[in-house]
Structure formats: structure tokens, C-alpha cells
Scaffold this active site. Sequence first.
Site, PDB file in Angstrom:
ATOM      1  N   SER A 130     -42.113 -41.210  16.523  1.00 50.64           N
ATOM      2  CA  SER A 130     -41.948 -42.657  16.674  1.00 50.64           C
ATOM      3  C   SER A 130     -43.277 -43.314  16.993  1.00 50.64           C
ATOM      4  O   SER A 130     -44.144 -42.710  17.615  1.00 50.64           O
ATOM      5  CB  SER A 130     -40.956 -42.995  17.779  1.00 50.64           C
ATOM      6  OG  SER A 130     -40.917 -44.404  17.944  1.00 50.64           O
ATOM      7  N   LYS A 185     -34.636 -38.270  18.887  1.00 46.49           N
ATOM      8  CA  LYS A 185     -35.232 -39.378  18.105  1.00 46.49           C
ATOM      9  C   LYS A 185     -34.156 -40.381  17.693  1.00 46.49           C
ATOM     10  O   LYS A 185     -34.379 -41.593  17.724  1.00 46.49           O
ATOM     11  CB  LYS A 185     -35.958 -38.828  16.877  1.00 46.49           C
ATOM     12  CG  LYS A 185     -36.469 -39.912  15.908  1.00 46.49           C
ATOM     13  CD  LYS A 185     -37.556 -40.740  16.552  1.00 46.49           C
ATOM     14  CE  LYS A 185     -38.106 -41.936  15.838  1.00 46.49           C
ATOM     15  NZ  LYS A 185     -37.803 -42.335  14.547  1.00 46.49           N
ATOM     16  N   HIS A 188     -33.330 -42.444  20.638  1.00 46.39           N
ATOM     17  CA  HIS A 188     -34.453 -43.376  20.800  1.00 46.39           C
ATOM     18  C   HIS A 188     -34.238 -44.602  19.904  1.00 46.39           C
ATOM     19  O   HIS A 188     -34.373 -45.743  20.343  1.00 46.39           O
ATOM     20  CB  HIS A 188     -35.770 -42.663  20.440  1.00 46.39           C
ATOM     21  CG  HIS A 188     -36.922 -43.588  20.182  1.00 46.39           C
ATOM     22  ND1 HIS A 188     -37.059 -44.278  18.990  1.00 46.39           N
ATOM     23  CD2 HIS A 188     -37.977 -43.958  20.945  1.00 46.39           C
ATOM     24  CE1 HIS A 188     -38.137 -45.035  19.056  1.00 46.39           C
ATOM     25  NE2 HIS A 188     -38.718 -44.848  20.225  1.00 46.39           N
ATOM     26  N   ASN A 189     -33.908 -44.355  18.657  1.00 48.17           N
ATOM     27  CA  ASN A 189     -33.731 -45.480  17.729  1.00 48.17           C
ATOM     28  C   ASN A 189     -32.521 -46.334  18.106  1.00 48.17           C
ATOM     29  O   ASN A 189     -32.552 -47.552  17.970  1.00 48.17           O
ATOM     30  CB  ASN A 189     -33.577 -44.970  16.294  1.00 48.17           C
ATOM     31  CG  ASN A 189     -34.906 -44.561  15.689  1.00 48.17           C
ATOM     32  OD1 ASN A 189     -35.799 -44.145  16.405  1.00 48.17           O
ATOM     33  ND2 ASN A 189     -35.043 -44.677  14.388  1.00 48.17           N
ATOM     34  N   GLU A 192     -33.562 -48.443  20.821  1.00 44.55           N
ATOM     35  CA  GLU A 192     -34.446 -49.469  20.226  1.00 44.55           C
ATOM     36  C   GLU A 192     -33.603 -50.629  19.659  1.00 44.55           C
ATOM     37  O   GLU A 192     -33.929 -51.796  19.860  1.00 44.55           O
ATOM     38  CB  GLU A 192     -35.266 -48.786  19.129  1.00 44.55           C
ATOM     39  CG  GLU A 192     -36.205 -49.656  18.358  1.00 44.55           C
ATOM     40  CD  GLU A 192     -36.876 -48.849  17.225  1.00 44.55           C
ATOM     41  OE1 GLU A 192     -37.357 -47.726  17.471  1.00 44.55           O
ATOM     42  OE2 GLU A 192     -36.885 -49.339  16.086  1.00 44.55           O
TER      43      GLU A 192
HETATM   44  P1  NBP Z   1     -40.660 -43.220   3.108  1.00 44.00           P
HETATM   45  O1  NBP Z   1     -39.483 -43.000   3.981  1.00 44.00           O
HETATM   46  O2  NBP Z   1     -40.801 -44.498   2.401  1.00 44.00           O
HETATM   47  O3  NBP Z   1     -40.706 -42.007   2.033  1.00 44.00           O
HETATM   48  C1  NBP Z   1     -41.666 -42.000   1.032  1.00 44.00           C
HETATM   49  C2  NBP Z   1     -42.220 -40.613   0.836  1.00 44.00           C
HETATM   50  O4  NBP Z   1     -41.163 -39.690   0.536  1.00 44.00           O
HETATM   51  C3  NBP Z   1     -43.179 -40.577  -0.333  1.00 44.00           C
HETATM   52  O5  NBP Z   1     -44.233 -39.704  -0.017  1.00 44.00           O
HETATM   53  C4  NBP Z   1     -42.292 -40.028  -1.438  1.00 44.00           C
HETATM   54  O6  NBP Z   1     -42.994 -39.447  -2.479  1.00 44.00           O
HETATM   55  C5  NBP Z   1     -41.524 -39.011  -0.665  1.00 44.00           C
HETATM   56  N1  NBP Z   1     -40.356 -38.476  -1.389  1.00 44.00           N
HETATM   57  C6  NBP Z   1     -39.222 -39.089  -1.768  1.00 44.00           C
HETATM   58 BR1  NBP Z   1     -38.836 -40.850  -1.489  1.00 44.00          BR
HETATM   59  N2  NBP Z   1     -38.375 -38.274  -2.404  1.00 44.00           N
HETATM   60  C7  NBP Z   1     -39.001 -37.091  -2.451  1.00 44.00           C
HETATM   61  C8  NBP Z   1     -38.652 -35.851  -2.981  1.00 44.00           C
HETATM   62  N3  NBP Z   1     -37.478 -35.654  -3.576  1.00 44.00           N
HETATM   63  N4  NBP Z   1     -39.534 -34.821  -2.869  1.00 44.00           N
HETATM   64  C9  NBP Z   1     -40.715 -35.022  -2.254  1.00 44.00           C
HETATM   65  N5  NBP Z   1     -41.109 -36.189  -1.729  1.00 44.00           N
HETATM   66  C10 NBP Z   1     -40.269 -37.220  -1.806  1.00 44.00           C
HETATM   67  O7  NBP Z   1     -42.017 -42.939   3.944  1.00 44.00           O
HETATM   68  P2  NBP Z   1     -42.421 -43.324   5.437  1.00 44.00           P
HETATM   69  O8  NBP Z   1     -42.035 -44.731   5.774  1.00 44.00           O
HETATM   70  O9  NBP Z   1     -43.828 -42.890   5.593  1.00 44.00           O
HETATM   71  O10 NBP Z   1     -41.495 -42.363   6.326  1.00 44.00           O
HETATM   72  C11 NBP Z   1     -41.533 -40.949   6.210  1.00 44.00           C
HETATM   73  C12 NBP Z   1     -40.450 -40.394   7.119  1.00 44.00           C
HETATM   74  O11 NBP Z   1     -40.745 -40.773   8.481  1.00 44.00           O
HETATM   75  C13 NBP Z   1     -39.066 -40.934   6.805  1.00 44.00           C
HETATM   76  O12 NBP Z   1     -38.105 -39.939   7.069  1.00 44.00           O
HETATM   77  C14 NBP Z   1     -38.911 -42.061   7.805  1.00 44.00           C
HETATM   78  O13 NBP Z   1     -37.549 -42.318   8.108  1.00 44.00           O
HETATM   79  C15 NBP Z   1     -39.655 -41.529   8.999  1.00 44.00           C
HETATM   80  N6  NBP Z   1     -40.221 -42.554   9.896  1.00 44.00           N
HETATM   81  C16 NBP Z   1     -40.737 -43.700   9.389  1.00 44.00           C
HETATM   82  C17 NBP Z   1     -41.286 -44.626  10.257  1.00 44.00           C
HETATM   83  C18 NBP Z   1     -41.916 -45.907   9.752  1.00 44.00           C
HETATM   84  O14 NBP Z   1     -42.269 -46.741  10.579  1.00 44.00           O
HETATM   85  N7  NBP Z   1     -42.052 -46.085   8.443  1.00 44.00           N
HETATM   86  C19 NBP Z   1     -41.325 -44.366  11.632  1.00 44.00           C
HETATM   87  C20 NBP Z   1     -40.812 -43.153  12.104  1.00 44.00           C
HETATM   88  C21 NBP Z   1     -40.259 -42.247  11.220  1.00 44.00           C
HETATM   89  P3  NBP Z   1     -43.383 -40.325  -3.781  1.00 44.00           P
HETATM   90  O15 NBP Z   1     -44.651 -41.027  -3.419  1.00 44.00           O
HETATM   91  O16 NBP Z   1     -43.544 -39.335  -4.845  1.00 44.00           O
HETATM   92  O17 NBP Z   1     -42.252 -41.286  -4.025  1.00 44.00           O
END
Ligand code: NBP
Length: 489
Positions: A130, A185, A188-189, A192
Amino acid sequence: MDKLADIGVIGLAVMGENLILNMESKGFRVACHNRTVDKVDAFLAGRGQGKNLIGCRTLEELVASLERPRRIMFMVRAGAAVDQLIDALEPMLEPGDILVDGGNSSYLDTTRRCTDLAAKGLLYVGAGVSGGEEGALLGPSIMPGGNAQAWPALKPIFQAIAAKVADGTPCCDWVGPDGSGHFVKMVHNGIEYGDMQLICEAYHLLSQGLGMSADQIQPIFAAWNTRELDSYLIEITADILGHVDPESGTPTVDLILDTAGQKGTGKWTSQVGLDLGVAIPQIAEAVFARFLSAIKDERVAAGPYLSGPGKAASQGSDGDMSAVVDQLEKAVYAAKICSYAQGFQLLRAASMEYGWNLNFGEIALLWREGCIIRARFLGTIKEAYDADPDLANLVLAPYFREVLAGAQAAWRTVLKTAVDLGVPAPVMAASLCYYDGYRCERLPANLLQAQRDYFGAHTYERVDKPRGEFFHTNWTGTGGETASSTYNV
Ligand code: NBP
């Protein structure tokens, strides 16, 4: 051959990129891969340029570029993507290699993956992260759980990149087995969601209820942030309220459409509360409030047909505004305490249900810095659980008991004001109902049991007989004496 990488990260979206740069800045060599390979090239040519990184165009390359035991972290969308990656990587890995899922996966999925991979000699960890984009780069809160054999190999990296509390303790430590890290986690959410809605209700009361403008409300939140409510979410609220749209000169917040989005972790938390039989009304109400906000067109259409308390009431208070603001600060703090109490009750129930042996004081510390719910009072929660790890409920800790007692009059007055003004405050109301319900020696469930027995012969226990003995009354004189054992409502 070049030096091998300490860890591999798959997923170069916002979280993955920033975590990689954080790891690299702490002296680790990181191998990076992304399904859409162009993003690997773009990252290495952009933010990753000149850094101690290895770009990998295939999973094979990634696996070949890692020190053993291999440490591979996924930062990809939760769900099918994680299973697909596991399936693809598994044949390339060796016993003792470690897979970490840093996304927002369901804790049940993580438990399943831990068990499946342990049978194959692979160590699986679900690590909730987070802090959003900035946290990932500068120091997130990390909640790892799963196969404990993986922890010694992950600890130096994860604790180096995590946020630190004032004395240098990292906001990352081993949570427990199975999906416990992802469970923590998730809670936590959920918390939040409750915090955000509570802040929004305070803002709604001040803006719609009392007629204050964004620039009048801004200093109120800024002042709250210097006292007990000191927290990231209060801080950013003050920042948001002070932001002015450069084109129109209007406070930006006033230009934003009032329909809330969500990605589902609050809903999961509420569902788990229902599954485990734990009352977490504030988290559930926060989710429902987002649902209600989302039906904007329906609300706009309904408004003219449904009367409120009338213009006089909604024109604001003639009384002392500063008194209302002071009461509101106390009410928000009291409600926040109840919200966290509910979150910790959910953790407690899961810990018992799954035999996780969670350490609640340590969990409060994990959330003290780095994450979205980081707040000064999490330090006080840690102290409360350190003083009594078997605390039945946070609201019973001496400090919180006193705060709630001191805030009580203000808390009730604020809710009466909201009701009188017709301003919805579902999370605030749920907090007081939780408090009043939790301290109530005799709830009306006697009547409820009678109703259940009346229409369904569900039986009841009696106050004048030992617990565990069940009775049925032939309420109408025409029903039978047979009690139901299968039909439950
Ligand atoms: P996203 O949740 O938007 O996911 C995008 C990523 O997942 C890209 O790298 C994409 O690859 C990859 N991906 C997908 Br979609 N399908 C795939 C598959 N079948 N095989 C391999 N890769 C795949 O990214 P994020 O916002 O950076 O979050 C990443 C994780 O962290 C998520 O689980 C999210 O819930 C969690 N999270 C996010 C935040 C936040 O603030 N954003 C905070 C805390 C936790 P591609 O480029 O090829 O489409």
C-alpha cells in the site's frame, strides 16, 4: 556474464515501475519484465535509464537472469493474470525458488496458490503493498504472508524498500501463513473506504449542511491534521480543498462529479465480514455510500419528489460555527476509533478461523507509515495491543475508552445536526450505533428470537436457564411442538 539480479519484477505499470526504482535505489539489481514487451524497452530507455536493471523480453530471460533461490515478484492485475504467470513460470523454476504476488489478490486465491506451489517445492508469498505510486517509489507499507520459508530471503529487500516509522522500524514484517498478508491488505483497504467516507461526510456537513465553501473548510482539515486526526487522508483532503482550477478559478473539488468509483476491495472486506460473522457496519456503509453516489441520474430525478427537512434547516446553523467544527472533530475521531476497532475485530476473527496467530500490534505498526491509512493514532493502537495482545476490542483499551467517553456528547450532537439538516452521514451513524450496540447489555434480540420461533419454530435460549438449552413455544396455540432444525433465517 553480467552479475545476476537479486530479484525479478513482472509488471511495469505504475506500481511495478516504482517498486523497481525503489529496490534499485536501495542497492538491489532488479530484472524487469512486462507482458507487453515494448514497455520493458520504454522503461529502460526512460525512468530506468542508467540504472542497475536488467530488461528481460521473455520470462525465460527473466528466470535466467536471477540469483538462486530465485525471487520473482508479480505487480500485475489480480486474478487470472497471476495464475497465468504461475503456470508459465512453474516449469522453469526449481525447488526453493520464491514467487511473490504484490497485487491486490483475494486472500483465498493466495491460500490456494501457497498450498498448490508448496506441494511442488516452490515458496509462495502474497504481499499486500500500500502507498500508491509515491509509496511504491519512496517507501510503501508491505504486508507479506504465505510460505514462511521464503521470508529470510525476502526480508532484506522488502524491509529496505519499506516505509520506516520514526525510530527506523520498517513498515514491513512477516504477517503469517497462507493468504494472511493479503487478508491484512484487504482489511487495510476496507478501513481506507471507511476513513474516506467519514471525511466526506464531515465535508458534506460543513459544505451542504452549514453552507461553508471549500476555502473555508480547507483550514479546518489542515488544523485537524495537527492533532489526533493527523493522517495522510486528512492531509490530502486539506490539499484537495485548497486546490483551484486554473481555468475557472473555482475550487477543483467543486467541479468534480459526485459519483464514486471502486475496484472492489471494500466490497470484499464487507463480504468477508458477512462470511465470518463480524459486524463491520462502517466499512459496509462506506461501500453502500459509493453505490448510492454512483446512481447520480436516479438521485437527480428523485430529488424533486422527496422532501427534506426544509429550507430553514438546510440553510445552515445560526449558532456558533466553531463549536460545531470542534464537535465534528471529536465525532470524526470517535467514529474513526470505532471503524478501526471493527477492522481489527475482523482480523481477530480471521486469525482464529484460520489459525494465523496474527499480531495486531505489529499490524498497526505496518500501517503506521507508507500506506494510505497511515495515521498518528495507529501508534496508539499498537501501544494498546502491545499492552494487552488479547484485548477483546480496541474500544475497551483504556485510552480509547476515555476518548470515546469524552467525545460522546459531541458525537451525538453532530449526528443530530446531520439528521436535522438532512445531510446523510451513514458511516458516522453506523459508528455510534456500533458503539451503542457493543456496550448494550440487553439488545432486542430477545424479541427477534421470539419472532423466529413464532414463524419458523427456530427455538430460543432463556435468561432463566443455562446456555445451550433450547426452547420452543406454541405461540398461537395452533402450531405444533416440533422445533425446526434445518430452516434458518
Ligand atoms: P494494473 O492493475 O493496472 O495492471 C497492469 C499490469 O498487469 C500491466 O503490467 C499488465 O501488462 C499486467 N497484466 C495484465 Br492487466 N494481465 C496480465 C497477464 N495475463 N499476464 C501478465 N501481465 C498481465 O497495475 P498497477 O496499478 O500497477 O497495480 C498492480 C497491482 O498492484 C494490482 O494488483 C493492483 O491492484 C495492486 N495495487 C495497485 C495500487 C495502485 O495505486 N495502483 C496500489 C496498491 C496495490 P500489460 O502492460 O501487458 O497490459
